[in-house]
Design a protein around this motif. Structure first.
Motif, PDB file in Angstrom:
ATOM      1  N   VAL A 119       0.853  -1.246  -0.238  1.00  0.00           N
ATOM      2  CA  VAL A 119      -0.010   0.031  -0.077  1.00  0.00           C
ATOM      3  C   VAL A 119       0.859   1.328  -0.109  1.00  0.00           C
ATOM      4  CG1 VAL A 119      -2.043  -1.021   1.022  1.00  0.00           C
ATOM      5  CG2 VAL A 119      -0.088  -0.013   2.655  1.00  0.00           C
ATOM      6  N   LYS A 120       0.085   2.505  -0.124  1.00  0.00           N
ATOM      7  CA  LYS A 120       0.773   3.669  -0.166  1.00  0.00           C
ATOM      8  C   LYS A 120       2.138   3.548  -1.255  1.00  0.00           C
ATOM      9  CE  LYS A 120       1.693   7.449   3.001  1.00  0.00           C
ATOM     10  NZ  LYS A 120       0.535   8.294   3.049  1.00  0.00           N
ATOM     11  N   THR A 121       1.761   2.944  -2.271  1.00  0.00           N
ATOM     12  CA  THR A 121       2.750   2.721  -3.674  1.00  0.00           C
ATOM     13  C   THR A 121       2.136   3.186  -4.786  1.00  0.00           C
ATOM     14  OG1 THR A 121       3.721   1.018  -2.101  1.00  0.00           O
ATOM     15  CG2 THR A 121       4.317   1.084  -4.534  1.00  0.00           C
ATOM     16  N   ARG A 122       2.504   4.160  -5.513  1.00  0.00           N
ATOM     17  CA  ARG A 122       2.144   4.583  -6.674  1.00  0.00           C
ATOM     18  C   ARG A 122       2.900   4.470  -7.709  1.00  0.00           C
ATOM     19  NH1 ARG A 122       3.048   9.968  -7.947  1.00  0.00           N
ATOM     20  NH2 ARG A 122       4.312  11.045  -6.158  1.00  0.00           N
ATOM     21  N   ALA A 123       2.378   4.182  -8.912  1.00  0.00           N
ATOM     22  CA  ALA A 123       3.004   4.360 -10.223  1.00  0.00           C
ATOM     23  C   ALA A 123       3.259   5.543 -10.949  1.00  0.00           C
ATOM     24  CB  ALA A 123       2.203   3.345 -11.404  1.00  0.00           C
ATOM     25  N   THR A 124       4.331   5.988 -11.250  1.00  0.00           N
ATOM     26  CA  THR A 124       4.695   7.420 -11.732  1.00  0.00           C
ATOM     27  C   THR A 124       4.833   7.378 -12.944  1.00  0.00           C
ATOM     28  OG1 THR A 124       6.803   7.246 -11.293  1.00  0.00           O
ATOM     29  CG2 THR A 124       5.399   8.203  -9.489  1.00  0.00           C
ATOM     30  N   GLY A 125       5.037   5.888 -13.647  1.00  0.00           N
ATOM     31  CA  GLY A 125       5.003   5.818 -15.293  1.00  0.00           C
ATOM     32  C   GLY A 125       5.559   4.399 -15.554  1.00  0.00           C
ATOM     33  N   LEU A 126       5.492   4.090 -16.797  1.00  0.00           N
ATOM     34  CA  LEU A 126       5.694   2.744 -17.373  1.00  0.00           C
ATOM     35  C   LEU A 126       7.119   2.681 -17.754  1.00  0.00           C
ATOM     36  CD1 LEU A 126       2.447   2.019 -19.136  1.00  0.00           C
ATOM     37  CD2 LEU A 126       2.933   1.287 -16.757  1.00  0.00           C
ATOM     38  N   ILE A 127       7.697   1.598 -17.588  1.00  0.00           N
ATOM     39  CA  ILE A 127       9.004   1.369 -18.396  1.00  0.00           C
ATOM     40  C   ILE A 127       8.602   0.502 -19.797  1.00  0.00           C
ATOM     41  CG2 ILE A 127      11.136  -0.214 -18.418  1.00  0.00           C
ATOM     42  CD1 ILE A 127      10.810  -0.171 -15.085  1.00  0.00           C
ATOM     43  N   ASP A 130      11.560  -1.313 -26.831  1.00  0.00           N
ATOM     44  CA  ASP A 130      11.315  -2.001 -27.968  1.00  0.00           C
ATOM     45  C   ASP A 130       9.851  -2.152 -27.960  1.00  0.00           C
ATOM     46  OD1 ASP A 130      14.085  -2.068 -28.401  1.00  0.00           O
ATOM     47  OD2 ASP A 130      13.967  -4.157 -27.161  1.00  0.00           O
ATOM     48  N   GLY A 131       8.837  -1.323 -27.798  1.00  0.00           N
ATOM     49  CA  GLY A 131       7.553  -1.082 -28.052  1.00  0.00           C
ATOM     50  C   GLY A 131       6.842  -2.013 -26.936  1.00  0.00           C
ATOM     51  N   PHE A 132       7.362  -2.710 -25.948  1.00  0.00           N
ATOM     52  CA  PHE A 132       6.757  -3.303 -25.077  1.00  0.00           C
ATOM     53  C   PHE A 132       6.804  -2.802 -23.766  1.00  0.00           C
ATOM     54  CE2 PHE A 132       7.224  -6.451 -28.401  1.00  0.00           C
ATOM     55  CZ  PHE A 132       6.280  -7.583 -28.144  1.00  0.00           C
ATOM     56  N   VAL A 133       5.831  -3.024 -23.119  1.00  0.00           N
ATOM     57  CA  VAL A 133       5.869  -2.461 -21.384  1.00  0.00           C
ATOM     58  C   VAL A 133       6.516  -3.523 -20.755  1.00  0.00           C
ATOM     59  CG1 VAL A 133       4.229  -2.224 -19.305  1.00  0.00           C
ATOM     60  CG2 VAL A 133       3.315  -1.279 -21.681  1.00  0.00           C
ATOM     61  N   LYS A 134       7.500  -2.812 -19.976  1.00  0.00           N
ATOM     62  CA  LYS A 134       8.589  -4.001 -19.171  1.00  0.00           C
ATOM     63  C   LYS A 134       8.182  -3.851 -17.777  1.00  0.00           C
ATOM     64  CE  LYS A 134      10.468  -5.949 -23.023  1.00  0.00           C
ATOM     65  NZ  LYS A 134      10.808  -7.279 -23.126  1.00  0.00           N
ATOM     66  N   GLY A 135       7.377  -2.979 -17.417  1.00  0.00           N
ATOM     67  CA  GLY A 135       7.082  -2.665 -16.057  1.00  0.00           C
ATOM     68  C   GLY A 135       6.874  -1.164 -15.742  1.00  0.00           C
ATOM     69  N   ALA A 136       7.228  -0.855 -14.389  1.00  0.00           N
ATOM     70  CA  ALA A 136       6.695   0.691 -14.010  1.00  0.00           C
ATOM     71  C   ALA A 136       7.739   1.188 -13.109  1.00  0.00           C
ATOM     72  CB  ALA A 136       5.187   0.530 -13.518  1.00  0.00           C
ATOM     73  N   ASP A 146      12.098   1.232  -9.904  1.00  0.00           N
ATOM     74  CA  ASP A 146      11.940   0.803 -11.105  1.00  0.00           C
ATOM     75  C   ASP A 146      11.934  -1.080 -10.767  1.00  0.00           C
ATOM     76  OD1 ASP A 146      12.432   3.212 -12.349  1.00  0.00           O
ATOM     77  OD2 ASP A 146      14.055   2.427 -13.520  1.00  0.00           O
ATOM     78  N   VAL A 147      10.604  -1.311 -11.170  1.00  0.00           N
ATOM     79  CA  VAL A 147       9.930  -2.657 -11.053  1.00  0.00           C
ATOM     80  C   VAL A 147       9.823  -3.190 -12.319  1.00  0.00           C
ATOM     81  CG1 VAL A 147       8.547  -3.994 -10.110  1.00  0.00           C
ATOM     82  CG2 VAL A 147       9.364  -2.208  -8.596  1.00  0.00           C
ATOM     83  N   ARG A 148      10.404  -4.154 -12.798  1.00  0.00           N
ATOM     84  CA  ARG A 148      10.086  -4.853 -13.928  1.00  0.00           C
ATOM     85  C   ARG A 148       9.357  -5.868 -13.837  1.00  0.00           C
ATOM     86  NH1 ARG A 148      13.979  -2.703 -17.491  1.00  0.00           N
ATOM     87  NH2 ARG A 148      13.738  -4.209 -18.833  1.00  0.00           N
ATOM     88  N   ALA A 149       8.544  -6.260 -15.037  1.00  0.00           N
ATOM     89  CA  ALA A 149       7.629  -7.175 -14.725  1.00  0.00           C
ATOM     90  C   ALA A 149       7.372  -8.004 -16.306  1.00  0.00           C
ATOM     91  CB  ALA A 149       6.144  -6.826 -14.168  1.00  0.00           C
ATOM     92  N   LYS A 150       6.942  -9.283 -16.404  1.00  0.00           N
ATOM     93  CA  LYS A 150       6.711  -9.705 -17.846  1.00  0.00           C
ATOM     94  C   LYS A 150       5.138  -9.206 -18.464  1.00  0.00           C
ATOM     95  CE  LYS A 150       9.297 -13.533 -16.737  1.00  0.00           C
ATOM     96  NZ  LYS A 150       9.121 -15.105 -16.209  1.00  0.00           N
ATOM     97  N   ASN A 274       1.187  -4.587 -25.913  1.00  0.00           N
ATOM     98  CA  ASN A 274       2.388  -5.244 -25.923  1.00  0.00           C
ATOM     99  C   ASN A 274       2.837  -5.334 -24.370  1.00  0.00           C
ATOM    100  OD1 ASN A 274       2.742  -6.104 -28.457  1.00  0.00           O
ATOM    101  ND2 ASN A 274       3.846  -4.294 -28.900  1.00  0.00           N
ATOM    102  N   GLY A 275       2.637  -6.287 -23.617  1.00  0.00           N
ATOM    103  CA  GLY A 275       2.963  -6.433 -22.247  1.00  0.00           C
ATOM    104  C   GLY A 275       2.009  -5.748 -21.020  1.00  0.00           C
ATOM    105  N   LEU A 276       0.840  -5.583 -21.497  1.00  0.00           N
ATOM    106  CA  LEU A 276      -0.102  -4.727 -20.565  1.00  0.00           C
ATOM    107  C   LEU A 276      -1.422  -4.956 -20.878  1.00  0.00           C
ATOM    108  CD1 LEU A 276       0.209  -1.173 -19.146  1.00  0.00           C
ATOM    109  CD2 LEU A 276      -1.761  -1.619 -20.743  1.00  0.00           C
ATOM    110  N   MET A 277      -2.335  -5.042 -19.768  1.00  0.00           N
ATOM    111  CA  MET A 277      -3.795  -5.231 -20.033  1.00  0.00           C
ATOM    112  C   MET A 277      -4.417  -4.038 -18.835  1.00  0.00           C
ATOM    113  SD  MET A 277      -4.260  -9.424 -19.858  1.00  0.00           S
ATOM    114  CE  MET A 277      -2.922  -9.841 -18.736  1.00  0.00           C
TER     115      MET A 277
END
Length: 407
Positions: A119-127, A130-136, A146-150, A274-277
């Motif tokens: 909790v008390k954790t917010r996303a400030t942008g995406l990583i 190569d056209g794929f979302v790789k984390g946030a 910087d947290v990466r995710a498939k 790519n990489g996101l829903m």
């Protein structure tokens, strides 16, 4: 907090928690984040939900049930009442939840399944690479990570930034959003076994007022006004609500209040890349007629959690893959219902109070306990032949369902 996960879920409402739980149960390494310090608070919801559909996702726990409803009463502008039994009253009638407890319980279930919850954790942008979302990029207690995710799953509600960051058009026109205000009231003599809806252009333009009992004489009393019918020189939703409260519950005491918007746009063109829903209100998956979204959010969360597992297992998180295993399944099920509701919404928002009264009079003496959608439509057509044309797609769809049920 680690720097790499299989799945990052942004937003711990019902959609996000179900997605996180589903993915974690499949054995994926999941991080579920929530920008607020308490999951489920503040509540921006009437808190009503259909019993049978809720049981598809969770075992019922009395700790988060405030009221058990058996009917809904709909009031036309002239006061004509239509009573509908729970079975056909819609997705928002059945249980009234305590969302502060319910949402937290869903997040706890995700944690028990193995997801890490922050909790008390917010996303400030995406990583994006190569056209794929790789984390946030995340902010937690003043520190950036910087947290990466498939796979990233955006469940960050009506104000969703995740979709925009990913290049998905989630913009809403005024006609696509209900501006809402809600009070939790106490000290009013409210029947705890049914909910009430009040419609009319003088009382709630393009929307309605709701009364959902919450036990102990309390109730959620709220209003939604369609954005296209609100404006600078018109009363605010809260002004309409205050007027209603003064007339209907003059002795009530307001103990909580909340304001917000609800998307009623119907299905948007795209809810993945790519990489996101996207899921829940972030994907505009709420019902266009009622604005209700709890069950749709939970359904979408489950589909997304399963899709994340399938995509990661196959090593393919491309848009094409996610379209096949997420987009198509949700559009074929809850998306179909959303599209049908949009037809109804677009028809009814243009009805005058006289039209609404006429429809109510035609339905006033009907027995709704076993009435099907087809029966209801036929009754409406008798009152207003123009509806036969305006709702022709809905009529054909209901007829198909009847044929299927007899095969």
């Amino acid at each position: 907090m680690k720097d790499t996960y299989d799945v990052l879920v942004i937003g711990a409402g019902p959609a996000g928690s179900i997605a996180a739980r589903t993915a974690a149960e499949k054995g994926l390494d999941v991080l579920l984040i929530e920008k607020r310090q308490e999951i489920g608070d503040p509540v921006r919801c009437a808190e009503g939900v259909n019993k049978a559909y809720l049981k598809k996702h969770v075992e019922i726990d009395k700790r988060w049930i405030c009221a058990d409803l058996n009917a809904s009463h709909i009031y036309a502008p002239d006061g004509t009442k239509i009573e509908m039994a729970e079975e056909i009253a819609g997705g928002e009638v059945g249980y009234v939840l305590e969302r502060k407890v319910f949402d937290r319980a869903l997040a706890e279930q995700a944690a028990e399944a193995g997801a890490e919850v922050r909790v008390k954790t917010r996303a400030t942008g995406l990583i994006v690479e190569d056209g794929f979302v790789k984390g946030a990029r995340l902010m937690h207690l003043g520190k950036e990570y910087d947290v990466r995710a498939k796979i990233v799953i955006g469940a960050d509600g009506v104000e969703s930034k995740v979709g925009r960051w990913a290049g998905i058009d989630t913009s809403l026109k005024p006609i696509d959003i209900e501006t809402c205000a809600q009070y939790l009231i106490a000290g009013a003599n409210i029947d705890q076994h049914h909910c009430e809806f009040y419609v009319g252009n003088e009382i709630a333009p393009g929307g309605y007022i709701w009364v959902f009992p919450k036990g102990g004489g309390k109730a959620n009393v709220g209003i939604g006004v369609l954005g296209s019918k609100a404006g600078k020189f018109k009363p605010r939703p809260v002004d309409y609500l205050d007027r209603f409260l003064e007339k209907k519950f003059p002795d009530a005491r307001i103990v909580e209040m909340v304001f917000g918007g609800v998307p009623v746009s119907g299905s948007i063109e795209k809810t993945s890349t790519n990489g996101l829903m996207l899921i829940g209100d972030a994907a505009r998956q709420s019902d266009p007629v009622t604005g209700g979204g709890i069950l749709n959010a939970m359904d979408a969360g489950k589909i997304a959690g399963e899709a994340a597992y399938a995509a990661i297992s196959e090593g393919d998180v491309s848009f094409e893959k996610l379209e096949e295993i997420y987009e198509k399944p949700w559009r074929a099920t809850l998306g179909h219902d959303i599209d049908m509701s949009l037809i109804v919404k677009n028809c009814f928002i243009n009805l005058s109070d006289e039209d609404l009264n006429s429809l109510a009079h035609s339905l006033e003496d009907m027995k709704f306990e076993r009435m099907s959608l087809l029966d209801l439509l036929q009754a409406l057509f008798k009152a207003d032949k123009k509806l036969l044309w305006d709702l022709r797609v809905l009529f054909k769809d209901a007829a198909k369902e009847v044929v299927k049920s007899k095969m």
